[in-house]
Design an enzyme around this catalytic site. Structure first.
Site, PDB file in Angstrom:
ATOM      1  CE  LYS A  47      67.941  71.738  68.968  1.00 12.08           C
ATOM      2  NZ  LYS A  47      67.177  70.852  68.131  1.00 12.08           N
ATOM      3  NE  ARG A 116      65.534  73.329  64.496  1.00  9.73           N
ATOM      4  CZ  ARG A 116      66.272  72.812  63.535  1.00  9.73           C
ATOM      5  NH1 ARG A 116      66.797  71.629  63.662  1.00  9.73           N
ATOM      6  NH2 ARG A 116      66.509  73.492  62.438  1.00  9.73           N
ATOM      7  N   GLY A 125      67.674  62.848  68.054  1.00 11.54           N
ATOM      8  CA  GLY A 125      66.737  62.230  67.121  1.00 11.54           C
ATOM      9  C   GLY A 125      65.560  61.516  67.763  1.00 11.54           C
ATOM     10  CG  MET A 127      61.540  63.809  71.997  1.00 10.36           C
ATOM     11  SD  MET A 127      61.516  64.947  73.337  1.00 10.36           S
ATOM     12  CE  MET A 127      63.131  65.639  73.314  1.00 10.36           C
ATOM     13  NE  ARG A 360      73.805  68.331  70.573  1.00 16.37           N
ATOM     14  CZ  ARG A 360      72.827  67.644  70.008  1.00 16.37           C
ATOM     15  NH1 ARG A 360      71.617  67.724  70.480  1.00 16.37           N
ATOM     16  NH2 ARG A 360      73.060  66.881  68.977  1.00 16.37           N
ATOM     17  CG  HIS A 480      70.107  57.742  64.715  1.00 15.98           C
ATOM     18  ND1 HIS A 480      70.023  56.376  64.828  1.00 15.98           N
ATOM     19  CD2 HIS A 480      69.438  58.262  65.765  1.00 15.98           C
ATOM     20  CE1 HIS A 480      69.312  56.092  65.902  1.00 15.98           C
ATOM     21  NE2 HIS A 480      68.945  57.212  66.485  1.00 15.98           N
ATOM     22  NE  ARG A 643      79.722  33.119  98.217  1.00 17.06           N
ATOM     23  CZ  ARG A 643      78.937  33.563  97.235  1.00 17.06           C
ATOM     24  NH1 ARG A 643      78.208  34.645  97.410  1.00 17.06           N
ATOM     25  NH2 ARG A 643      78.895  32.933  96.094  1.00 17.06           N
ATOM     26  CB  SER A 814      80.687  41.633 102.284  1.00 18.02           C
ATOM     27  OG  SER A 814      80.648  41.951 100.909  1.00 18.02           O
ATOM     28  N   GLY A 816      75.631  41.416 100.142  1.00 25.05           N
ATOM     29  CA  GLY A 816      75.394  40.672  98.906  1.00 25.05           C
ATOM     30  C   GLY A 816      74.099  41.216  98.325  1.00 25.05           C
ATOM     31  CB  THR A 817      73.371  44.444  96.725  1.00 29.41           C
ATOM     32  OG1 THR A 817      74.552  44.400  95.933  1.00 29.41           O
ATOM     33  CG2 THR A 817      73.590  45.326  97.923  1.00 29.41           C
ATOM     34  CG  ASN A 818      74.130  40.119  93.065  1.00 27.92           C
ATOM     35  OD1 ASN A 818      74.056  41.282  92.695  1.00 27.92           O
ATOM     36  ND2 ASN A 818      75.216  39.386  92.903  1.00 27.92           N
ATOM     37  CG  ASP A 819      71.327  35.963  97.256  1.00 28.21           C
ATOM     38  OD1 ASP A 819      70.365  35.498  96.629  1.00 28.21           O
ATOM     39  OD2 ASP A 819      72.449  35.426  97.273  1.00 28.21           O
ATOM     40  CB  CYS A 881      80.779  41.565  97.316  1.00 30.14           C
ATOM     41  SG  CYS A 881      79.744  40.436  98.256  1.00 30.14           S
ATOM     42  CE1 TYR A 901      84.524  44.901 100.164  1.00 26.56           C
ATOM     43  CE2 TYR A 901      85.176  45.470 102.404  1.00 26.56           C
ATOM     44  CZ  TYR A 901      84.640  44.575 101.503  1.00 26.56           C
ATOM     45  OH  TYR A 901      84.217  43.339 101.920  1.00 26.56           O
TER      46      TYR A 901
END
Ligand code: PEP
Ligand code: MG
Length: 933
Positions: A47, A116, A125, A127, A360, A480, A643, A814, A816-819, A881, A901
């Site tokens: 702003k 403001r 909205g 703050m 803005r 809002h 897999r 590959s 396995g970023t979850n595990d 993956c 990839y």
């Protein structure tokens, strides 16, 4: 008349020596010149930078000054600002008073200001704002006299006490509302505007009592004290819960702080030639090139944005005040050209004179983002390269949002509101944000709710986040609810005026019907319709011509491949339509959940020895083969990573506790109940009620044998294939028989067999040997050979550490970023939510590491494993993956460390493609990410 030189000059000649080197905290703007400029968003916030820039371009902006974000950071560190901030603010105020020929809160023509917030990234909205600051018991009289409008003066004063009381003194808003409503009731009036000057004077007296009751002191009459208190309260509002929450979901750093803008007040509520409004240079929902805005005559800004009164379309201004309208159009067109982006602006008309309060880059839906970017290229405003940064990758979801299936049920339109945010939402009504959270469970999809409110306020943000859709009865396209949902990519119908929302009674009334919590409704955010009951939704199509055009500009930059995680042909086909270049993860266990397969899968698990297991596997073989044939066919020409079996086997069996209960109660069951039990256990071989006793006991025994304390660290992944090699054998056979079969039909098939959860070279060698042996056998039997790879998932820190070893056997990795996230942090991926909210609230973690890749920890393992793996095997193909494969910042990281990839769920393929293209393009073009935030 004074100009802007004063504040600077005063600082430079200040008495103390070290003052000369003090940072510049306060930036003045006014009289056609500003200390700052539009590029200073870090210091001045969006702003403040916009106000400086507009002032410099000669636009009619009420003068004022911006206290920069460093002062806020200082406030956060020490609980107060330094004396230097006070001193510079005093100086800037003096300049403002000189320029305006007014004194703050005193004299016949008192200067009044607004205070403001304004952070680097817009946080609509979240703050706080205080208007009419400088009014007190005396200056209100002066204002009444000077404006000749006592009602206006007292109304402004009561608003100040209310805002100041709430924001600065932290008095609940409801205490003021109670006073105001009581006065309306006493006077038998419905509208706020119906109270006269005398009534408002009485309200003010009551408000002051509220202040005294809470703070044990009088409402501050000293305008300078008001200003300091208001400034500090705005700094504090950076840390309020809703602002923190908003930053978390929008990935905005907590460290930035907000600037504070102090600006001479202009009044939109001075009578019939005054007004206030907001607008966009293009339609923020659809992207259509049209002047788009709303305004209210005789109103203050808060009335428009809070949605308390429903504003009128801007074309009405053209009728009532054509000159002002034309000036506004001319200014906003200039602003758009200047910023080379769609503008979201606020203006006030004070007695026929136009003032610009803010401009803005406007928030917009994904549809609008793509369309506006394309139009601006065609208009010569931006380049194609810039255009690809004008869309946040996650915004592409908007092209994938569902529509209502109008044939799925009776379409009874209850009301039509504004199409505030596109898509469709079907869910059960809730009336408060807390109910939404309680009812929705985790994620909007689990138990879809529609949050129905008269209007939303920033306090509703947590409910809006979990709701499937939002419906409001008041407010416009810039209310809002509308702004926030568009940012969230969530369906919203706003300002459906025919609907009456009675929160206290928990009712929504429309067309003579009453709806209660839990009733179903359907929303169409694209047309604004509110429909009774539960319609189905239909999935979208991803072949929008404008989307295709934008992607055609971004794709040449992309260097990282994008694949999909898909287990069945239907998902594979969908993924290809979104541009997937292969399958990066086919979870074969998901294939066993089909009705025909699960009994054999269970038989395999129940098998007491290898012979029995082989018998069950024999039954599964043809089914697996035909699944693979389907997936290979759908992915003709692209690689398919399959897999081998990964999950703990007990996931396929009944729960131990349930079995125990069934055994204990069996003898007391009626015949009917026993028959129901036979049906439930038919997959385990139950045929008649007489079988049950024996069968359940046998099942329980096996379940107990399989029971593990930490199944996620247990008998799963390659450990299954190593202990039961016949499983890997069967799966390899199914893969290669399918591959040979489709190859004979002319399909270009590229299987990649992936071994899960390896930690050592020998595990990998063990499984790879089985796969290669079976491949040879099949190729020999069928007389056809197919090229394939055998690789592994890297899901354990040990695997990352010995990646150079594992790469001796693995032809691809590959992640396995979850595990890998689970095992690196030691967080259970299924239970982390017990800890995570506190960790985020305390700032221990910035984001959910299961959603956004943890670059410092998990990311380093990935980088290291990739480097080590490629040392052994320079052409090692490396991908990811886990869920992170479709998350833009994680995709960027994958590009930066040179992965080949990313693979993600089909519906994130478009997002991943754009994120990967942006990552590469910003590298190549050194483009400053011009994304809309
Ligand atoms: C992973 O762990 O990241 C992965 C893709 O495997 P799953 O989610 O099936 O464990
Ligand atoms: Mg895994």
């Amino acid at each position: 008349m004074a100009t802007t030189i004063l504040p600077e000059a005063e600082i430079e000649v200040s008495k103390s020596e070290d003052k000369a080197s003090a940072p510049k905290y306060v930036y003045f703007f006014g009289g056609g010149k500003a200390d700052g400029h539009g590029k200073m968003k870090d210091e001045l916030g969006g702003k403040g930078a916009g106000l400086a820039e507009m002032t410099n371009t000669g636009l009619p902006v009420p003068p004022g000054f911006t206290i920069q974000t460093e002062a806020c950071r200082e406030y956060m560190r020490h609980g107060s600002v330094s004396k230097e901030v006070d001193r510079q603010m005093e100086a800037a105020l003096a300049s403002l008073e000189t320029l305006q020929e007014q004194k703050l809160g005193t004299g016949e023509n008192p200067l009044l200001v607004s205070v403001r917030s304004g952070a680097k990234f817009s946080m609509p909205g979240m703050m706080d704002t205080i208007l009419n600051l400088g009014l007190n018991d005396k200056s209100v009289e002066a204002l009444a006299k000077r404006s000749g409008n006592p009602r206006f003066a007292y109304d402004s004063y009561r608003r100040l006490i209310q805002m100041f009381g709430n924001v600065v003194l932290e008095i609940p808003k409801a205490d003021f509302d109670e006073v105001f409503d009581a006065k309306k009731k006493q006077r038998k009036k419905k509208l706020d505007t119906e109270l006269d000057a005398k009534d408002l004077k009485e309200v003010i007296a009551e408000y002051k009592k509220v202040v005294k009751k809470y703070t044990k002191r009088d409402f501050p009459q000293d305008a300078r004290e008001q200003l300091v208190m208001a400034r500090d309260a705005v700094f504090r509002s950076w840390e309020n819960d809703r602002a923190k929450h908003y930053r978390r979901i929008n990935n905005i750093s907590d460290e930035l702080g907000t600037a504070v803008n102090v600006q001479a007040m202009v009044f939109g509520n001075l009578g019939d030639t005054s007004g206030t409004g907001v607008g966009f240079t293009r339609n923020p929902a659809t992207g259509t090139k049209e002047f788009y805005g709303e305004f209210l005559m005789n109103a203050q800004g808060e009335d428009v944005v809070s949605g308390v009164r429903t504003p009128v379309p801007i074309v009405e201004l053209q009728k009532s005040m054509p000159e002002v309208y034309n000036q506004l159009r001319e200014i906003t067109t200039r602003l758009e050209k200047h910023y080379r982006d769609m503008q979201d602006f606020e203006f006030t008309i004070q007695e026929g004179k136009l003032y610009m309060l803010q401009t803005r880059n406007g928030k917009r839906t994904g549809l609008a983002a793509v369309r506006v970017a394309i139009q601006m290229v065609e208009e010569g405003l931006i380049t194609k390269e810039e255009a690809i940064f004008r869309v946040e990758p996650n915004q592409l979801y908007d092209f994938l949002v569902p529509r209502l299936d109008e044939k799925s049920g009776k379409v009874e339109v209850l009301a039509t509101g504004l199409p505030a945010s596109p898509g469709a939402a079907v869910g059960q009504i809730v009336f408060t944000a807390d109910e939404a959270v309680a009812k929705a469970g985790h994620g909007a999809q689990k138990n879809p709710v529609i949050l129905v409110r008269a209007e939303t306020t920033p306090e509703d943000i947590h409910g809006m986040e979990v709701a499937a859709g939002i419906l409001t009865s008041r407010g416009g396209m810039t209310s809002h609810a509308a702004v926030v949902t568009r940012g969230m990519g969530k369906c919203c119908v706003a300002g459906a005026g025919d609907i009456e929302v009675i929160e206290k009674a928990g009712e929504m009334r429309v067309k003579g019907q009453v709806f209660k919590e839990g009733d179903w409704i359907s929303l169409d955010g694209t047309t604004g319709r509110v429909i009774k009951g539960k319609l189905s939704t239909v999935p979208p199509k991803a072949d929008d011509p404008e989307l295709t055009k934008l992607m055609s500009w971004s794709e040449p930059f992309r260097k990282t491949g994008v694949r999909a995680n898909a287990d069945i042909p239907r998902d594979a086909i969908q993924a290809r339509a979104f541009g997937a270049e292969g399958i990066g993860l086919c979870r074969t266990e998901h294939m066993f959940f089909g009705e025909k397969k699960i009994p054999h899968m269970r038989a395999m698990i129940m098998a007491r020895d290898e012979k029995e297991r082989r018998a069950a596997l024999k039954k599964l073989l043809p089914m697996q083969r035909s699944d693979f044939i389907g997936v290979f066919g759908a992915m003709d020409g692209f690689p398919v990573t399959i897999r081998t079996l990964d999950p703990p086997l007990h996931e396929f069996l009944p729960r131990r506790e349930d079995l125990m209960v069934d055994i204990a109660t069996l003898s007391r069951l009626s015949v009917k109940q026993k028959k129901a039990l036979v049906a439930r256990y038919k997959d385990y071989g139950a045929k008649k009620t007489g079988d049950l006793q024996e069968l359940l006991k046998g099942l329980l025994k096996r379940v107990e044998e399989l029971h593990e304390f930490n199944p996620m660290l247990g008998h799963r992944g390659c450990r299954l294939g190593i202990t039961y090699p016949e499983i890997t054998e069967m799966q390899a056979r199914a893969i290669f028989e399918a591959a040979v079969a489709v190859a004979k039909e002319g399909v270009k098939v590229k299987p990649e067999v992936m071994i899960p959860l390896t930690a050592t070279l020998k595990e990998m060698a063990n499984q790879a040997a089985i796969v290669r042996r079976v491949a040879d056998e099949v190729f020999k039997e069928k007389g056809t050979t197919v090229k394939y790879l055998v690789g592994t998932m890297i899901e354990l820190p040990r695997a990352a550490l010995v990646a150079d070893e594992i790469a001796k056997e693995a032809e691809f990795f590959s992640f396995g970023t979850n595990d890998l996230t689970q095992t690196t942090f030691g967080f259970s991926r299924d239970d982390v939510n017990k800890v995570l909210p506190t960790y985020i609230a305390e700032g221990i973690l910035k984001q959910d590491p299961f959603a956004v890749l943890d670059r410092e920890g998990v990311g380093q393992l990935i980088r290291m494993a990739t480097e080590r793996g490629r040392k052994t095997r320079p052409d090692l193909k490396v991908g990811i993956c886990g869920e992170h494969g479709g998350e833009p910042s994680s995709v960027e990281f994958c590009y930066q460390i040179g992965l080949n990839y990313v693979s993600c769920s089909p519906f994130r393929v478009l997002t991943a493609r754009l994120a990967a293209a942006q990552a590469a393009a910003s590298d190549l073009l050194k483009v400053e990410g011009g994304r809309t935030k």
